[in-house]
Design an enzyme around this catalytic site. Structure first.
Site, mmCIF file in Angstrom:
data_model
loop_
_atom_site.group_PDB
_atom_site.id
_atom_site.type_symbol
_atom_site.label_atom_id
_atom_site.label_comp_id
_atom_site.label_asym_id
_atom_site.label_seq_id
_atom_site.Cartn_x
_atom_site.Cartn_y
_atom_site.Cartn_z
ATOM 1 N N PRO A 90 0.821 -1.221 0.000
ATOM 2 C CA PRO A 90 0.000 0.000 0.000
ATOM 3 C C PRO A 90 0.854 1.270 0.000
ATOM 4 C CG PRO A 90 -0.156 -1.142 2.120
ATOM 5 C CD PRO A 90 0.619 -2.038 1.196
ATOM 6 N N GLU A 117 1.674 -8.513 8.737
ATOM 7 C CA GLU A 117 1.920 -7.073 8.891
ATOM 8 C C GLU A 117 2.647 -6.487 7.677
ATOM 9 O OE1 GLU A 117 -0.195 -5.703 11.370
ATOM 10 O OE2 GLU A 117 1.450 -4.295 11.079
ATOM 11 N N ARG A 155 -4.344 -7.879 -20.516
ATOM 12 C CA ARG A 155 -5.308 -7.536 -21.573
ATOM 13 C C ARG A 155 -4.734 -6.541 -22.585
ATOM 14 N NH1 ARG A 155 -8.443 -3.093 -20.807
ATOM 15 N NH2 ARG A 155 -10.380 -3.964 -21.613
ATOM 16 N N ASP A 170 -11.027 2.251 -24.189
ATOM 17 C CA ASP A 170 -11.290 2.103 -22.761
ATOM 18 C C ASP A 170 -11.037 3.400 -22.006
ATOM 19 O OD1 ASP A 170 -12.032 -0.509 -22.721
ATOM 20 O OD2 ASP A 170 -10.018 -1.275 -22.311
HETATM 21 C C1 SAM Z 1 -1.933 -6.103 5.864
HETATM 22 S S1 SAM Z 1 -0.948 -5.625 4.517
HETATM 23 C C2 SAM Z 1 0.425 -4.862 5.312
HETATM 24 C C3 SAM Z 1 0.296 -3.384 5.414
HETATM 25 C C4 SAM Z 1 1.461 -2.730 6.141
HETATM 26 N N1 SAM Z 1 1.422 -3.048 7.546
HETATM 27 C C5 SAM Z 1 1.380 -1.219 5.970
HETATM 28 O O1 SAM Z 1 0.732 -0.562 6.774
HETATM 29 O O2 SAM Z 1 1.936 -0.688 5.004
HETATM 30 C C6 SAM Z 1 -0.317 -7.176 3.954
HETATM 31 C C7 SAM Z 1 0.139 -7.213 2.506
HETATM 32 O O3 SAM Z 1 -0.962 -6.969 1.647
HETATM 33 C C8 SAM Z 1 -0.522 -6.339 0.465
HETATM 34 N N2 SAM Z 1 -1.324 -5.115 0.280
HETATM 35 C C9 SAM Z 1 -2.226 -4.612 1.167
HETATM 36 N N3 SAM Z 1 -2.816 -3.510 0.682
HETATM 37 C C10 SAM Z 1 -2.301 -3.299 -0.546
HETATM 38 C C11 SAM Z 1 -2.504 -2.289 -1.544
HETATM 39 N N4 SAM Z 1 -3.357 -1.290 -1.365
HETATM 40 N N5 SAM Z 1 -1.797 -2.402 -2.693
HETATM 41 C C12 SAM Z 1 -0.907 -3.398 -2.884
HETATM 42 N N6 SAM Z 1 -0.672 -4.373 -1.968
HETATM 43 C C13 SAM Z 1 -1.348 -4.328 -0.820
HETATM 44 C C14 SAM Z 1 0.969 -6.079 0.600
HETATM 45 O O4 SAM Z 1 1.663 -7.091 -0.119
HETATM 46 C C15 SAM Z 1 1.188 -6.201 2.090
HETATM 47 O O5 SAM Z 1 2.487 -6.659 2.406
#
Ligand code: SAM
Length: 230
Positions: A90, A117, A155, A170
């Site tokens: 994220p 996490e 795609r 698109d």
């Molecule tokens: C619970 S999340 C960890 C978030 C982390 N503790 C933080 O606050 O940045 C677990 C995993 O989900 C994935 N993930 C969660 N949200 C995401 C997003 N918006 N975009 C891409 N990957 C995401 C990532 O690979 C991440 O390591």
């Protein structure tokens, strides 16, 4: 002849992706040899009896963190010199159509999916070439996020969509949202298809679609028009 692009997904949940790559357009793309998928489970690169891929965070705090050693080994088992190693997080660059277009020109993409996490920081600094987020919200796992990126990228690969299904019009492809689409019947519950679309006048239809695309973009996403300005 150019080799088909390869996509590897490093995930502890390979099953989450199987259904997705074995249905519809992605399945056909694989069958036609336009793209190759592999799922790589970091658990296969652990050496302990419990196949441990996570551990408690140094410094304390809640949750578990994905260990670097199985992740590095999993990526290194498939990495090629041209590969982009994309950490799904994220905290990464926000994914959009322009990035999908760029990635669709690459020969080898490796997606690293976190869980718990998140991942040990050394995976970000020592392994990833890119970090991508699919939006400002937090999922439990990166596999679903990788699936979103993969779908948008595949795609765009040549031959994946038929001409009748082209991506050229698109939303976002030309900086605008797409015009409204209608199909049969011409009238449904009192709601009529605009006359112009049944007129057979292709010039008029093209003009109407162009106007509608602009109107939609102006009302829903004026920021896109701002970005389009020279
Ligand atoms: C619970 S999340 C960890 C978030 C982390 N503790 C933080 O606050 O940045 C677990 C995993 O989900 C994935 N993930 C969660 N949200 C995401 C997003 N918006 N975009 C891409 N990957 C995401 C990532 O690979 C991440 O390591």
């Amino acid at each position: 002849m150019k080799e088909a692009p390869k996509i590897d997904v490093i995930t502890i949940f390979p099953q989450m992706l199987r259904g997705f790559t074995e249905e519809s357009i992605l399945k056909r793309a694989v069958q036609k040899g336009l793209v190759g998928f592999r799922m790589v489970d970091p658990r296969a690169f652990t050496t302990d009896r419990h196949a441990t891929v996570d551990d408690r965070p140094y410094g304390g705090g809640p949750g578990m963190v994905m260990k670097p050693d199985p992740m590095f080994a999993a990526v290194e088992s498939v990495r090629t010199p041209a590969a982009r190693v994309i950490l799904m997080t994220p905290q990464g660059r926000r994914f959009d159509q322009a990035l999908a277009q760029t990635l669709s020109n690459e020969q080898h993409l490796i997606f690293v999916c976190g869980h718990y996490e998140g991942v040990d920081e050394r995976i970000r600094t020592g392994l990833a070439t890119d970090e991508i987020s699919i939006g400002d919200y937090v999922l439990t796992n990166g596999t679903l996020a990788a699936a979103v990126v993969i779908d948008a990228v595949v795609r765009l690969l040549p031959g994946v969509l038929g001409a009748e299904d082209s991506a050229a019009d698109d939303s976002f492809s030309c900086g605008l949202l797409e015009y409204p689409q209608y199909t049969r019947p011409a009238e449904f519950r009192g709601m009529k298809v605009p006359d112009v679309l049944i007129s057979g006048n292709h010039e008029e239809i093209a003009r109407w679609r162009d106007e509608q695309a602009r109107l939609r973009t102006e009302t829903r996403r004026p920021d896109l028009l701002e970005r389009k300005k020279p």
